[in-house]
Design a protein around this motif. Structure first.
Motif, PDB file in Angstrom:
ATOM      1  N   ARG A 173       0.944  -1.223  -0.068  1.00 49.12           N
ATOM      2  CA  ARG A 173      -0.008   0.229  -0.215  1.00 49.12           C
ATOM      3  C   ARG A 173       0.912   1.249   0.032  1.00 49.12           C
ATOM      4  O   ARG A 173       0.438   2.258  -0.755  1.00 49.12           O
ATOM      5  CB  ARG A 173      -0.915   0.077   1.233  1.00 49.12           C
ATOM      6  N   ALA A 174       1.879   1.087   0.714  1.00 51.23           N
ATOM      7  CA  ALA A 174       2.768   2.404   0.829  1.00 51.23           C
ATOM      8  C   ALA A 174       3.458   2.603  -0.426  1.00 51.23           C
ATOM      9  O   ALA A 174       3.553   3.784  -1.041  1.00 51.23           O
ATOM     10  CB  ALA A 174       4.106   2.218   2.024  1.00 51.23           C
ATOM     11  N   ALA A 175       3.814   1.432  -1.464  1.00 48.87           N
ATOM     12  CA  ALA A 175       4.534   1.531  -2.591  1.00 48.87           C
ATOM     13  C   ALA A 175       3.396   2.124  -3.573  1.00 48.87           C
ATOM     14  O   ALA A 175       3.818   3.185  -4.489  1.00 48.87           O
ATOM     15  CB  ALA A 175       4.871   0.451  -3.072  1.00 48.87           C
ATOM     16  N   LEU A 176       2.005   1.859  -3.513  1.00 47.82           N
ATOM     17  CA  LEU A 176       1.010   2.285  -4.456  1.00 47.82           C
ATOM     18  C   LEU A 176       0.990   3.838  -4.142  1.00 47.82           C
ATOM     19  O   LEU A 176       0.709   4.571  -5.097  1.00 47.82           O
ATOM     20  CB  LEU A 176      -0.067   1.603  -4.006  1.00 47.82           C
ATOM     21  N   ASP A 177       0.817   4.203  -2.869  1.00 44.71           N
ATOM     22  CA  ASP A 177       0.880   5.699  -2.452  1.00 44.71           C
ATOM     23  C   ASP A 177       1.937   6.678  -3.062  1.00 44.71           C
ATOM     24  O   ASP A 177       1.563   7.498  -3.764  1.00 44.71           O
ATOM     25  CB  ASP A 177       0.903   5.840  -1.065  1.00 44.71           C
ATOM     26  N   ARG A 178       3.185   6.021  -2.884  1.00 46.22           N
ATOM     27  CA  ARG A 178       4.485   6.589  -3.657  1.00 46.22           C
ATOM     28  C   ARG A 178       4.398   6.787  -5.153  1.00 46.22           C
ATOM     29  O   ARG A 178       4.588   7.790  -5.847  1.00 46.22           O
ATOM     30  CB  ARG A 178       5.664   5.965  -3.131  1.00 46.22           C
ATOM     31  N   GLU A 179       3.865   5.701  -5.485  1.00 47.05           N
ATOM     32  CA  GLU A 179       3.669   5.809  -7.371  1.00 47.05           C
ATOM     33  C   GLU A 179       2.579   6.644  -7.549  1.00 47.05           C
ATOM     34  O   GLU A 179       2.746   7.337  -8.668  1.00 47.05           O
ATOM     35  CB  GLU A 179       3.139   4.365  -7.723  1.00 47.05           C
ATOM     36  N   GLU A 180       1.494   6.740  -6.938  1.00 48.39           N
ATOM     37  CA  GLU A 180       0.252   7.454  -7.188  1.00 48.39           C
ATOM     38  C   GLU A 180       0.839   9.022  -7.138  1.00 48.39           C
ATOM     39  O   GLU A 180       0.561   9.743  -7.951  1.00 48.39           O
ATOM     40  CB  GLU A 180      -0.962   7.546  -6.238  1.00 48.39           C
ATOM     41  N   ARG A 181       1.851   9.507  -6.188  1.00 51.98           N
ATOM     42  CA  ARG A 181       2.095  10.784  -6.063  1.00 51.98           C
ATOM     43  C   ARG A 181       3.101  10.980  -7.044  1.00 51.98           C
ATOM     44  O   ARG A 181       3.113  12.094  -7.705  1.00 51.98           O
ATOM     45  CB  ARG A 181       2.928  10.779  -4.772  1.00 51.98           C
ATOM     46  N   ALA A 182       3.812  10.109  -7.558  1.00 56.42           N
ATOM     47  CA  ALA A 182       4.742  10.263  -8.752  1.00 56.42           C
ATOM     48  C   ALA A 182       3.940  10.418  -9.835  1.00 56.42           C
ATOM     49  O   ALA A 182       4.539  11.126 -10.727  1.00 56.42           O
ATOM     50  CB  ALA A 182       5.669   9.038  -8.714  1.00 56.42           C
ATOM     51  N   ALA A 183       3.029   9.757 -10.178  1.00 54.36           N
ATOM     52  CA  ALA A 183       2.126   9.730 -11.344  1.00 54.36           C
ATOM     53  C   ALA A 183       1.376  11.177 -11.383  1.00 54.36           C
ATOM     54  O   ALA A 183       1.079  11.745 -12.319  1.00 54.36           O
ATOM     55  CB  ALA A 183       0.886   8.859 -11.386  1.00 54.36           C
ATOM     56  N   ILE A 184       0.923  11.901 -10.049  1.00 58.13           N
ATOM     57  CA  ILE A 184       0.306  13.103 -10.164  1.00 58.13           C
ATOM     58  C   ILE A 184       1.416  14.217 -10.431  1.00 58.13           C
ATOM     59  O   ILE A 184       1.254  15.146 -11.144  1.00 58.13           O
ATOM     60  CB  ILE A 184      -0.173  13.385  -8.770  1.00 58.13           C
ATOM     61  N   GLU A 185       2.519  14.100 -10.152  1.00 58.72           N
ATOM     62  CA  GLU A 185       3.693  15.013 -10.245  1.00 58.72           C
ATOM     63  C   GLU A 185       3.907  14.894 -11.827  1.00 58.72           C
ATOM     64  O   GLU A 185       4.074  16.059 -12.666  1.00 58.72           O
ATOM     65  CB  GLU A 185       4.938  14.784  -9.591  1.00 58.72           C
ATOM     66  N   LEU A 186       4.109  13.651 -12.540  1.00 51.17           N
ATOM     67  CA  LEU A 186       4.116  13.365 -13.811  1.00 51.17           C
ATOM     68  C   LEU A 186       3.142  14.317 -14.627  1.00 51.17           C
ATOM     69  O   LEU A 186       3.436  15.028 -15.474  1.00 51.17           O
ATOM     70  CB  LEU A 186       4.390  12.229 -14.065  1.00 51.17           C
ATOM     71  N   CYS A 187       1.963  13.986 -14.297  1.00 52.93           N
ATOM     72  CA  CYS A 187       0.850  14.522 -14.925  1.00 52.93           C
ATOM     73  C   CYS A 187       0.964  16.122 -14.881  1.00 52.93           C
ATOM     74  O   CYS A 187       0.564  16.822 -16.097  1.00 52.93           O
ATOM     75  CB  CYS A 187      -0.465  14.159 -14.233  1.00 52.93           C
ATOM     76  N   GLY A 188       1.336  16.754 -13.778  1.00 53.39           N
ATOM     77  CA  GLY A 188       1.602  18.172 -13.649  1.00 53.39           C
ATOM     78  C   GLY A 188       2.404  18.504 -14.605  1.00 53.39           C
ATOM     79  O   GLY A 188       2.358  19.624 -15.343  1.00 53.39           O
ATOM     80  N   TRP A 189       3.644  17.973 -14.924  1.00 54.35           N
ATOM     81  CA  TRP A 189       4.789  18.409 -15.880  1.00 54.35           C
ATOM     82  C   TRP A 189       4.157  18.320 -17.199  1.00 54.35           C
ATOM     83  O   TRP A 189       4.358  19.091 -18.085  1.00 54.35           O
ATOM     84  CB  TRP A 189       5.836  17.567 -15.641  1.00 54.35           C
ATOM     85  N   ALA A 190       3.457  17.111 -17.367  1.00 58.48           N
ATOM     86  CA  ALA A 190       2.953  17.002 -18.804  1.00 58.48           C
ATOM     87  C   ALA A 190       1.874  18.120 -19.195  1.00 58.48           C
ATOM     88  O   ALA A 190       1.724  18.541 -20.313  1.00 58.48           O
ATOM     89  CB  ALA A 190       2.310  15.584 -19.062  1.00 58.48           C
ATOM     90  N   GLU A 191       1.118  18.572 -18.193  1.00 55.94           N
ATOM     91  CA  GLU A 191       0.070  19.631 -18.410  1.00 55.94           C
ATOM     92  C   GLU A 191       0.859  20.954 -18.675  1.00 55.94           C
ATOM     93  O   GLU A 191       0.417  21.644 -19.589  1.00 55.94           O
ATOM     94  CB  GLU A 191      -0.799  19.850 -17.224  1.00 55.94           C
ATOM     95  N   ARG A 192       2.229  21.130 -18.062  1.00 55.91           N
ATOM     96  CA  ARG A 192       2.650  22.305 -18.315  1.00 55.91           C
ATOM     97  C   ARG A 192       3.470  22.253 -19.746  1.00 55.91           C
ATOM     98  O   ARG A 192       3.261  23.317 -20.397  1.00 55.91           O
ATOM     99  CB  ARG A 192       3.939  22.648 -17.509  1.00 55.91           C
ATOM    100  N   ILE A 193       3.886  20.955 -20.179  1.00 54.68           N
ATOM    101  CA  ILE A 193       4.416  20.981 -21.408  1.00 54.68           C
ATOM    102  C   ILE A 193       3.387  21.123 -22.551  1.00 54.68           C
ATOM    103  O   ILE A 193       3.357  21.709 -23.757  1.00 54.68           O
ATOM    104  CB  ILE A 193       4.979  19.605 -21.724  1.00 54.68           C
ATOM    105  N   SER A 194       2.137  20.661 -22.308  1.00 55.96           N
ATOM    106  CA  SER A 194       1.060  20.852 -23.134  1.00 55.96           C
ATOM    107  C   SER A 194       0.414  22.188 -23.454  1.00 55.96           C
ATOM    108  O   SER A 194      -0.417  22.475 -24.115  1.00 55.96           O
ATOM    109  CB  SER A 194       0.086  19.651 -22.767  1.00 55.96           C
ATOM    110  N   GLY A 195       0.736  22.843 -22.432  1.00 60.73           N
ATOM    111  CA  GLY A 195       0.418  24.314 -22.589  1.00 60.73           C
ATOM    112  C   GLY A 195      -1.177  24.550 -21.747  1.00 60.73           C
ATOM    113  O   GLY A 195      -1.701  25.324 -21.580  1.00 60.73           O
ATOM    114  N   ARG A 196      -1.434  23.396 -21.015  1.00 58.53           N
ATOM    115  CA  ARG A 196      -2.517  23.389 -19.948  1.00 58.53           C
ATOM    116  C   ARG A 196      -2.381  24.070 -18.810  1.00 58.53           C
ATOM    117  O   ARG A 196      -3.468  24.647 -18.035  1.00 58.53           O
ATOM    118  CB  ARG A 196      -3.082  22.166 -19.888  1.00 58.53           C
ATOM    119  N   LYS A 197      -1.256  24.176 -18.602  1.00 56.69           N
ATOM    120  CA  LYS A 197      -0.763  25.086 -17.190  1.00 56.69           C
ATOM    121  C   LYS A 197       0.495  25.847 -17.564  1.00 56.69           C
ATOM    122  O   LYS A 197       1.226  25.612 -18.162  1.00 56.69           O
ATOM    123  CB  LYS A 197      -0.416  23.667 -16.206  1.00 56.69           C
ATOM    124  N   ASP A 198       0.616  26.958 -16.637  1.00 58.16           N
ATOM    125  CA  ASP A 198       1.608  27.796 -16.749  1.00 58.16           C
ATOM    126  C   ASP A 198       2.799  27.118 -16.320  1.00 58.16           C
ATOM    127  O   ASP A 198       2.969  26.716 -15.306  1.00 58.16           O
ATOM    128  CB  ASP A 198       1.245  29.106 -15.826  1.00 58.16           C
TER     129      ASP A 198
END
Length: 92
Positions: A62-87
């Motif tokens: 469960r702890a590994a799942l939580d860490r993976e989820e946090r990493a996925a959320i961060e990755l998504c944030g950077w992808a949104e920035r690259i796509s222009g969806r986010k400053d």
């Protein structure tokens, strides 16, 4: 959910993406891949555990799942920035 894929290679290649932003994205992708591998290992240890160790192995999984989820959320944030969806200069 839209049909627009922020992870599509054409999204990155079709824009002038600053080097620092690309590095952050790639670093977050690498971190997510590492966490995903940790989830797989933790799952395998939990699946192979004996009764006495199963509860501890499940907590680790469960702890590994939580860490993976946090990493996925961060990755998504950077992808949104690259796509222009986010400053790209906004705080995460």
């Amino acid at each position: 959910m839209s049909d627009y894929d922020v992870f599509a290679p054409t999204t990155v290649l079709s824009q002038d993406v600053p080097a620092w932003l690309m590095r952050e994205y790639l670093d977050s992708y690498s971190a997510w891949r590492d966490e995903s591998a940790d989830v797989q290992g933790a799952y395998e240890r939990w699946a192979a555990s004996q009764d006495a160790d199963a509860a501890t192995a499940f907590v680790a999984y469960r702890a590994a799942l939580d860490r993976e989820e946090r990493a996925a959320i961060e990755l998504c944030g950077w992808a949104e920035r690259i796509s222009g969806r986010k400053d790209p200069h906004a705080a995460m």
